[in-house]
Design a protein around this motif. Structure first.
Motif, PDB file in Angstrom:
ATOM      1  N   UNK A  94       8.077 -44.709  -8.198  1.00  0.00           N
ATOM      2  CA  UNK A  94       8.019 -43.427  -7.928  1.00  0.00           C
ATOM      3  C   UNK A  94       8.863 -42.582  -8.830  1.00  0.00           C
ATOM      4  N   UNK A  95      10.017 -43.211  -9.094  1.00  0.00           N
ATOM      5  CA  UNK A  95      10.857 -42.199  -9.856  1.00  0.00           C
ATOM      6  C   UNK A  95      10.796 -42.735 -11.408  1.00  0.00           C
ATOM      7  N   UNK A  96      10.079 -43.824 -11.649  1.00  0.00           N
ATOM      8  CA  UNK A  96       9.742 -44.439 -13.203  1.00  0.00           C
ATOM      9  C   UNK A  96      10.946 -44.312 -14.055  1.00  0.00           C
ATOM     10  N   UNK A  97      11.953 -44.726 -13.774  1.00  0.00           N
ATOM     11  CA  UNK A  97      13.139 -44.560 -14.603  1.00  0.00           C
ATOM     12  C   UNK A  97      13.013 -45.516 -16.062  1.00  0.00           C
ATOM     13  N   UNK A  98      13.848 -45.263 -17.107  1.00  0.00           N
ATOM     14  CA  UNK A  98      13.480 -46.150 -18.255  1.00  0.00           C
ATOM     15  C   UNK A  98      14.483 -47.417 -17.972  1.00  0.00           C
ATOM     16  N   UNK A  99      15.571 -47.334 -17.229  1.00  0.00           N
ATOM     17  CA  UNK A  99      16.144 -48.574 -16.724  1.00  0.00           C
ATOM     18  C   UNK A  99      16.613 -48.538 -15.431  1.00  0.00           C
ATOM     19  N   UNK A 100      16.839 -49.818 -15.002  1.00  0.00           N
ATOM     20  CA  UNK A 100      17.339 -49.881 -13.474  1.00  0.00           C
ATOM     21  C   UNK A 100      18.395 -50.958 -13.313  1.00  0.00           C
ATOM     22  N   UNK A 101      19.376 -50.655 -12.625  1.00  0.00           N
ATOM     23  CA  UNK A 101      20.683 -51.476 -12.507  1.00  0.00           C
ATOM     24  C   UNK A 101      20.832 -51.867 -11.026  1.00  0.00           C
ATOM     25  N   UNK A 102      21.061 -53.320 -10.777  1.00  0.00           N
ATOM     26  CA  UNK A 102      21.202 -53.607  -9.420  1.00  0.00           C
ATOM     27  C   UNK A 102      22.809 -53.954  -9.545  1.00  0.00           C
ATOM     28  N   UNK A 103      23.362 -53.347  -8.487  1.00  0.00           N
ATOM     29  CA  UNK A 103      24.624 -53.374  -8.296  1.00  0.00           C
ATOM     30  C   UNK A 103      25.066 -53.739  -7.056  1.00  0.00           C
ATOM     31  N   UNK A 104      24.372 -54.110  -6.063  1.00  0.00           N
ATOM     32  CA  UNK A 104      24.863 -54.628  -4.586  1.00  0.00           C
ATOM     33  C   UNK A 104      23.642 -55.483  -4.079  1.00  0.00           C
ATOM     34  N   UNK A 116      10.889 -59.299 -10.674  1.00  0.00           N
ATOM     35  CA  UNK A 116       9.722 -58.373 -10.128  1.00  0.00           C
ATOM     36  C   UNK A 116       9.614 -57.160 -10.970  1.00  0.00           C
ATOM     37  N   UNK A 117      10.586 -56.325 -10.861  1.00  0.00           N
ATOM     38  CA  UNK A 117      10.793 -54.942 -11.450  1.00  0.00           C
ATOM     39  C   UNK A 117      10.231 -55.247 -12.770  1.00  0.00           C
ATOM     40  N   UNK A 118      10.642 -56.097 -13.494  1.00  0.00           N
ATOM     41  CA  UNK A 118      10.398 -56.088 -14.938  1.00  0.00           C
ATOM     42  C   UNK A 118       8.885 -56.718 -15.236  1.00  0.00           C
ATOM     43  N   UNK A 119       8.248 -57.497 -14.404  1.00  0.00           N
ATOM     44  CA  UNK A 119       7.035 -58.113 -14.647  1.00  0.00           C
ATOM     45  C   UNK A 119       5.862 -57.093 -13.979  1.00  0.00           C
ATOM     46  N   UNK A 120       6.258 -56.638 -12.896  1.00  0.00           N
ATOM     47  CA  UNK A 120       5.217 -55.690 -12.137  1.00  0.00           C
ATOM     48  C   UNK A 120       5.284 -54.282 -13.067  1.00  0.00           C
ATOM     49  N   UNK A 121       6.563 -53.823 -13.257  1.00  0.00           N
ATOM     50  CA  UNK A 121       6.781 -52.307 -13.514  1.00  0.00           C
ATOM     51  C   UNK A 121       6.886 -52.181 -15.204  1.00  0.00           C
ATOM     52  N   UNK A 122       7.483 -53.307 -15.660  1.00  0.00           N
ATOM     53  CA  UNK A 122       7.714 -53.232 -17.184  1.00  0.00           C
ATOM     54  C   UNK A 122       8.911 -52.467 -17.600  1.00  0.00           C
ATOM     55  N   UNK A 123       9.901 -52.337 -16.701  1.00  0.00           N
ATOM     56  CA  UNK A 123      11.232 -51.897 -16.736  1.00  0.00           C
ATOM     57  C   UNK A 123      12.394 -52.533 -17.011  1.00  0.00           C
ATOM     58  N   UNK A 124      12.890 -52.531 -17.894  1.00  0.00           N
ATOM     59  CA  UNK A 124      14.403 -53.281 -17.928  1.00  0.00           C
ATOM     60  C   UNK A 124      15.216 -53.173 -16.772  1.00  0.00           C
ATOM     61  N   UNK A 125      15.559 -54.137 -16.333  1.00  0.00           N
ATOM     62  CA  UNK A 125      16.517 -54.301 -15.094  1.00  0.00           C
ATOM     63  C   UNK A 125      17.805 -55.213 -15.493  1.00  0.00           C
TER      64      UNK A 125
END
Length: 218
Positions: A94-104, A116-125
């Motif tokens: 929904x947000x379609x960010x340019x990058x995602x960072x998992x911290x917890x 999963x985020x990288x393969x399905x949404x094509x967003x660097x994580x």
């Protein structure tokens, strides 16, 4: 209250029985098969709650003074204040960010979610470890003001020394190897400041020591 007669329902923390009031109550009520302990959600490995759910709890886990075995009923409630994988994926989509960072989270699950985020949404994580620095390239530039203290902190050199051996040309070319010094010096200074964004004002970068003063002026 713990020794009061009659039935009652008690909500106590922490939920993993890792210490505090909930653990003290558990030591008193756990030996009786008439009592029920409900653990809400996930329990970290090594905690009393986790050992209780896995059936590996011993008297020594409750402390050196514990002499009674645990006979109470145990129930785990499927409750968590955190969203699941599908909820996170829906939010990222929904947000379609340019990058995602998992911290917890647990590392294996973070790795799985990252892929999963990288393969399905094509967003660097990214899933950085504690105290790990992650550099994310930016395509957006903003003109900001800077404080004098921040500018002065940027002028401090950060020299790095690199010794060149006969097998290490220090990134030199074949034509200038004979001219290379045995010791190379690089200035790898990094500008570190805090970006303060205030409504109706131009953004400003201040030194970390100025932050409290800057906030008190608002």
């Amino acid at each position: 209250m713990i020794d009061a007669p009659g039935p009652c329902v008690l909500f106590a923390t922490p939920g993993m029985l890792s210490g505090g009031f909930s653990l003290e109550v558990f030591k008193h009520w756990g030996p009786s098969e008439k009592n029920l302990v409900t653990l809400p959600g996930f329990c970290v490995a090594g905690t009393v709650g986790h050992k209780l759910l896995s059936g590996k709890l011993t008297k020594s886990d409750l402390g050196p003074d514990s002499e009674k075995d645990i006979h109470c009923q145990v129930h785990q409630l499927a409750f968590s204040p955190h969203t699941d994988c599908k909820g996170i994926m829906d939010l990222v989509k929904f947000l379609s960010p340019k990058h995602v960072m998992l911290v917890h989270g647990e590392k294996p699950k973070m790795i799985s979610l990252k892929e999963k985020i990288h393969s399905e949404l094509g967003i660097p994580c990214y899933y950085p470890a504690n105290n790990e620095t992650v550099r994310i390239p930016s395509t957006h530039y903003e003109n900001v003001e800077t404080s004098d203290s921040f500018v002065r902190s940027c002028s401090n050199p950060n020299f790095k020394f690199q010794k060149c051996s006969s097998l290490d040309t220090c990134n030199s070319t074949l034509s200038d190897r004979n001219l290379m010094p045995e010791l190379q010096v690089k200035d790898e200074r990094v500008a570190e400041g805090i970006l303060v964004v205030d409504r109706n004002k131009k953004a400003k970068i201040v030194h970390k020591d100025e932050l409290l003063l800057t906030l008190s002026e608002k």
